[in-house]
Scaffold this motif. Sequence first.
Motif, mmCIF file in Angstrom:
data_model
loop_
_atom_site.group_PDB
_atom_site.id
_atom_site.type_symbol
_atom_site.label_atom_id
_atom_site.label_comp_id
_atom_site.label_asym_id
_atom_site.label_seq_id
_atom_site.Cartn_x
_atom_site.Cartn_y
_atom_site.Cartn_z
ATOM 1 N N ALA B 44 0.812 -1.208 0.000
ATOM 2 C CA ALA B 44 0.000 0.000 0.000
ATOM 3 C C ALA B 44 0.845 1.257 0.000
ATOM 4 C CB ALA B 44 -0.904 0.007 1.231
ATOM 5 N N ARG B 45 2.119 1.121 0.344
ATOM 6 C CA ARG B 45 2.949 2.317 0.489
ATOM 7 C C ARG B 45 3.320 2.931 -0.849
ATOM 8 N NH1 ARG B 45 8.003 0.498 3.385
ATOM 9 N NH2 ARG B 45 8.760 2.390 2.421
ATOM 10 N N PHE B 46 3.604 2.064 -1.809
ATOM 11 C CA PHE B 46 4.144 2.588 -3.062
ATOM 12 C C PHE B 46 3.225 2.265 -4.223
ATOM 13 C CE2 PHE B 46 7.283 1.848 -6.634
ATOM 14 C CZ PHE B 46 7.169 3.146 -7.053
ATOM 15 N N PRO B 47 2.384 3.207 -4.570
ATOM 16 C CA PRO B 47 1.565 2.997 -5.751
ATOM 17 C C PRO B 47 2.451 2.942 -6.982
ATOM 18 C CG PRO B 47 1.303 5.220 -4.915
ATOM 19 C CD PRO B 47 2.202 4.509 -3.965
ATOM 20 N N PRO B 49 4.296 3.486 -10.321
ATOM 21 C CA PRO B 49 4.466 4.726 -11.074
ATOM 22 C C PRO B 49 3.753 4.663 -12.410
ATOM 23 C CG PRO B 49 6.587 3.683 -10.587
ATOM 24 C CD PRO B 49 5.529 2.763 -10.117
ATOM 25 N N PRO B 64 -3.641 6.547 -6.554
ATOM 26 C CA PRO B 64 -3.089 5.221 -6.358
ATOM 27 C C PRO B 64 -4.179 4.230 -5.969
ATOM 28 C CG PRO B 64 -1.875 6.863 -5.122
ATOM 29 C CD PRO B 64 -3.120 7.506 -5.597
ATOM 30 N N ALA B 66 -4.729 2.586 -3.414
ATOM 31 C CA ALA B 66 -5.304 2.756 -2.083
ATOM 32 C C ALA B 66 -6.485 3.702 -2.127
ATOM 33 C CB ALA B 66 -4.241 3.287 -1.134
#
Lengths: 323, 270
Positions: B44-47, B49, B64, B66
């Motif tokens: 969930a932290r890094f959508p 790119p 993103p 999330a």
Amino acid sequence: MTAQIASRSRLEHFPIAFFAMVMGLTGLTIGWEKAQVILGLEWPLADGLLVFAATVFVLLATLYLGKLLLRRAAVLQELRHPIKLNFFPTISIGLLLLAAAFLDRQPSVSFALWGAGASLHLALTLYIMNVWIHREHFQVHHMNPAWFIPVVGNALVPIAGVGLGFVEVSWFFFSIGMLFWIVLLSIIFNRVLFHHPIEERLMPTLFILIAPPSVGFVAYMQLVEGLDSFARVLYFSALFLTLLLFTQAPRFLRLSFSLTWWAYSFPLAAFSIASLVMFERTGVDFYRYLGVGMLTLLSGIVLWLLAATGVAVLKGRVCLPDQ
Amino acid sequence: MSMTNRPARSRTLFAIGYLLLTFCAGLLLVYRVDHGRGTDAEPARFPEPARPEIVEPMAKVTVPPAAASRKDGGSVASDPFGEMQRRLQRLEDEMASLRRQQTASFEREHALILEELTSIAKAHQDRLNRARALLRETKDNQARLDADLAFLQARYTEEGLRVSVSEAELEAGPAGGVSERIARLADVLAHNPRLRLSLRGRVDGAGSASGDPVALEAAARGLRDRLVAQGGEADRIELETLGEGRPNAGDSVSEGRARGVSVDVYFISP
């Protein structure tokens, strides 16, 4: 009767610069919305901030409309003022930022706000540039970072414009913003380096220097798919200008409060959002920490500014003839 | 340092401290979010790119995953792993549905192509059968023609293929009908619709009374009448008179004199 006269007098001196509040508050809203998405937080913070920013905008717009109706001469005087003139686009910028904040919530509202904001901003940019070109009594000391405000607004158009499907129109405004950012940056450095120092109460407007590359970066990321060299140039220019201005922090903190302090808010919001977008594109944690750190810093500054503005209003230190 | 500067300096230090505190609060927030979630936090932290927009057109401003799940009413913060699993399940269902649709579409296309190919093959087979039948018929016709020509004792001359019909054959056939050769000649004419005949009366020997051109033409016309009576088409049979003294190329003069008037039949090909 005396109170009514005093109230009318304060309305006459109700400054256009008040709309910078909306810029800061809406920037903070968008920043927290993005941060919540990235951090996966379910706080109602962004929604609450949006309601507050929209309310402030409506309140200020109502007051300024009252000024336009009751004290038209005072409005015209501000329009002719070499410095105050540049704060008029804060109205259209407020509309554009609200459009971006409403984009995922109410697309139809966002479209209406964006259409009104972009049209008004184009008209104001044309008017202000005409004034810049044809006014004869401009002097170097009239130049200050507030001149960037009309330019920054152009770069803001793509943020909601691309999402609403107006890609070519967004490119048009973005191009104007980037072109005149370079031009004004050269002029402002010439003025800062070789002429009289900027007037103390306008010193906070130096923070506006952060806004064009930050907003330009966020807008450019809407317009193109990948993180290319130009995007990096924009982001790192913003990062450097932020560092440069933070090294001047003790000087800024010695200044007395005025409405121009709200000029700190929006550029920091723009840089915070740019850092979060940079994180989205690269996945590098540094940008996430920097973006959220800048956002909480901005939140603290906005709280401070709200308190200081409230105290100033209550003590009658705003809406005075010399502001 | 004067006493008057002290409050200003304190105020500045306080402000710097306040700003540092707020900045550090942000760093702490990120740290707590990351470490408060344990191992489930990472997705969930890094959508991803430059993610293509699949949620809705208005989500062009980078939203993103999330955020998308938040709109669906899910609770990312409380159960991010469960949410990811649900999204994964939805994606798998969509993929399975797409696969089913693609298979059905492929089968439909396959049936259509097969039907079209069968139709084309059948058309080709029909054309081939027709060509074979035509070839067989042509061969049969040729064989029959060869047999007919042999029976008619046809000869190749400079003027073309020729069959000679004698005076005796012209006068009568068995049982009062036409001779067998004339009947066969009519048969050849009937089986070869493009064939034309040219009839030419001829005197077999000099001094014969039948050397009269009128008599020669009458002999040729008599043959034509017999052929027409056997089913031949009159407009495909031409009459030609050569006059007396012209010898029969194939017969000796003595034979010709002995036999009197005869008619030469020339085959004219189109």
